[in-house]
Design an enzyme around this catalytic site. Structure first.
Site, short mmCIF file in Angstrom:
data_model
loop_
_atom_site.label_atom_id
_atom_site.label_comp_id
_atom_site.label_asym_id
_atom_site.label_seq_id
_atom_site.Cartn_x
_atom_site.Cartn_y
_atom_site.Cartn_z
N ASN A 1 5.77 -6.03 13.77
CA ASN A 1 5.00 -4.89 13.78
C ASN A 1 5.66 -3.68 14.60
O ASN A 1 5.81 -3.81 15.68
CB ASN A 1 3.71 -5.01 14.30
N ARG B 1 4.13 -5.56 9.05
CA ARG B 1 3.01 -4.67 8.83
C ARG B 1 3.55 -3.30 8.24
O ARG B 1 4.36 -2.76 9.27
CB ARG B 1 2.36 -4.51 10.39
N ARG C 1 -6.73 10.94 19.64
CA ARG C 1 -7.21 11.77 18.38
C ARG C 1 -8.63 12.37 18.31
O ARG C 1 -9.45 11.59 18.72
CB ARG C 1 -6.94 10.88 17.20
N GLU D 1 -5.01 -9.14 13.58
CA GLU D 1 -4.07 -8.68 12.53
C GLU D 1 -2.81 -9.68 12.17
O GLU D 1 -2.60 -9.68 10.97
CB GLU D 1 -3.55 -7.22 12.79
N HIS E 1 -6.01 0.66 9.25
CA HIS E 1 -6.70 -0.65 9.92
C HIS E 1 -7.41 -1.61 8.88
O HIS E 1 -8.08 -2.54 9.05
CB HIS E 1 -7.84 -0.24 10.68
#
Ligand code: ADP
Length: 377
Positions: free
Chosen positions: A8, A71, A221, A364, A160
């Site tokens: 990742n 990923r 964010r 994940e 996600h």
């Protein structure tokens, strides 16, 4: 063939896990950081891959490595599921760089490095966007000119996805039902945060949009805002669109409102009476509540609300705040269950509530490894 290596990569980091899929255990977990930042250390992702290989020495057994799972952040509308990587797939990921200018190039350089390091091992791309490719057109369409939509790829993609997919399946298991039998709202609340409306195992709406900026308030964010604000700030300050984009992604959200991108700092400051932190927490929970209401309307009927990721798994106050006042909709939390600390998937709703409220730790890496292994057989 029982090992899977999951990679990742961020723009300046590589996270890796080596999994033994025979017993689903972790043989190694690690990360390489500050890639390309200071001269000398780790100049690029290819060098980073060499560091990973060194760290894995003695634990990684090439003769039983079934796959390398990558990923990949943006799969555009091209990739609907895990994909065996070849030159053509790399070219497609490259074409998607305009949609994810920071992430896809980092993912690609690591893919190149891993293909060079393991020329005989199948490499699988698992896209953050793939789970949301089932969004129906009314949910993924922005009301903008056809040229933007058709030539520039302006639409909602969502992110996600690997987490929402894993968590919604685990939640169905916890409910004792098959994924096709249940509707739920999944709240992934980490550094980035997104909500997902899942109907019968499929994503039908999600709060992140063309980029991960839209939707919930996040660590740094802004989430949703009036798009005219960008032009307004440009007129008032002379900032370029690039600069405003940077501010909205890296210096907004909880950081801007409460002084930290880490929910633990915000909670401490709010408990000490800090008004900025208190507003940040209230706004964070309010935004989530608004999306729960919206997705309740989208789904019509829900079996569960599911919390996951760093904040969702660990912060009982945020969970309570997010569903406060929703009792008349059948959504409630048991204070005792909510306060109990655990790493297990669990109920936090009271026995009488019509809708289950669950905490399901995300994973994940195991999802990427499972998807990679399923693809290579
Ligand atoms: P990422 O999105 O980078 O994968 P995580 O899902 O691990 O991140 O979430 C990281 C965030 O989770 C941290 O920034 C912090 O705000 C929050 N967090 C972690 N532990 C706790 C905790 N015990 N209480 C509240 N928030 C926490």
């Amino acid at each position: 063939m029982n090992q899977v290596l999951v990679l990742n990569s961020g723009s300046s980091s590589i996270k890796y896990q080596l999994l033994d899929m025979a017993d689903r255990s972790r043989l190694a977990v690690g990360h390489v950081e500050r890639i390309g930042e200071s001269a000398g250390a780790v100049p690029d992702h290819a060098a980073g891959m060499q560091v990973v290989l060194r760290e894995l020495e003695g634990r990684l057994d090439r003769s039983v490595l079934a796959a390398v799972g990558h990923r990949v952040v943006h799969g555009g509308d091209r990739f609907h599921g895990p994909t065996l990587i070849d030159d053509e797939v790399c070219a497609a990921i490259k074409e998607l760089i305009p949609l994810a200018p920071l992430h896809n190039p980092a993912n690609l350089t690591l893919i190149d490095a891993a293909r060079a390091a393991f020329p005989d091992v199948p490499q699988v791309a698992v896209f953050d966007t793939a789970f949301h490719q089932t969004l129906p057109p009314p949910a993924h369409t922005y009301a903008v000119p056809a040229a933007w939509r058709e030539e520039l790829g302006v639409r909602r993609y969502g992110f996600h996805g690997t987490s929402h997919q894993y968590v919604s399946r685990r939640a169905a298991e916890l409910l004792g039902r098959r994924p096709e039998e249940v509707n739920m709202i999944v709240l992934h609340l980490g550094n980035g945060a997104s909500a997902c409306a899942v109907r019968q195992g499929k994503s039908v709406d999600t709060s992140m949009g063309m980029t991960p900026l839209e939707g919930l308030i996040m660590g740094t964010r802004s989430g949703d805002l009036d798009p005219a604000i960008t032009a307004y700030i440009a007129r008032r300050t002379g900032q370029s669109a690039e600069q405003t984009d940077e501010v909205l992604n890296k210096a907004s959200g909880m950081q801007a409102l409460g002084g930290s991108n880490d929910m633990r700092d915000i909670a401490t400051a709010a408990a000490g009476g800090d008004p900025g932190a208190t507003l940040a927490l209230d706004a964070y929970c309010y935004r989530i509540r608004k999306y729960i209401g919206a997705y309740l309307a989208v789904l019509g009927r829900i079996d569960a609300v599911v919390f996951t990721a760093g904040v969702g798994e660990n912060d009982p106050d945020v969970r309570a705040g997010a569903v406060a006042g929703l009792e008349h909709l059948g959504i409630a939390i048991s204070p005792k269950r909510n306060a109990a600390r655990s790493r297990e998937a669990r109920y936090i709703s009271p026995f009488w509530a019509a809708t289950a409220v669950l905490v399901v730790p995300t994973d994940e890496e195991i999802e990427i490894a499972d998807q990679a292994l399923a693809l290579v057989g």
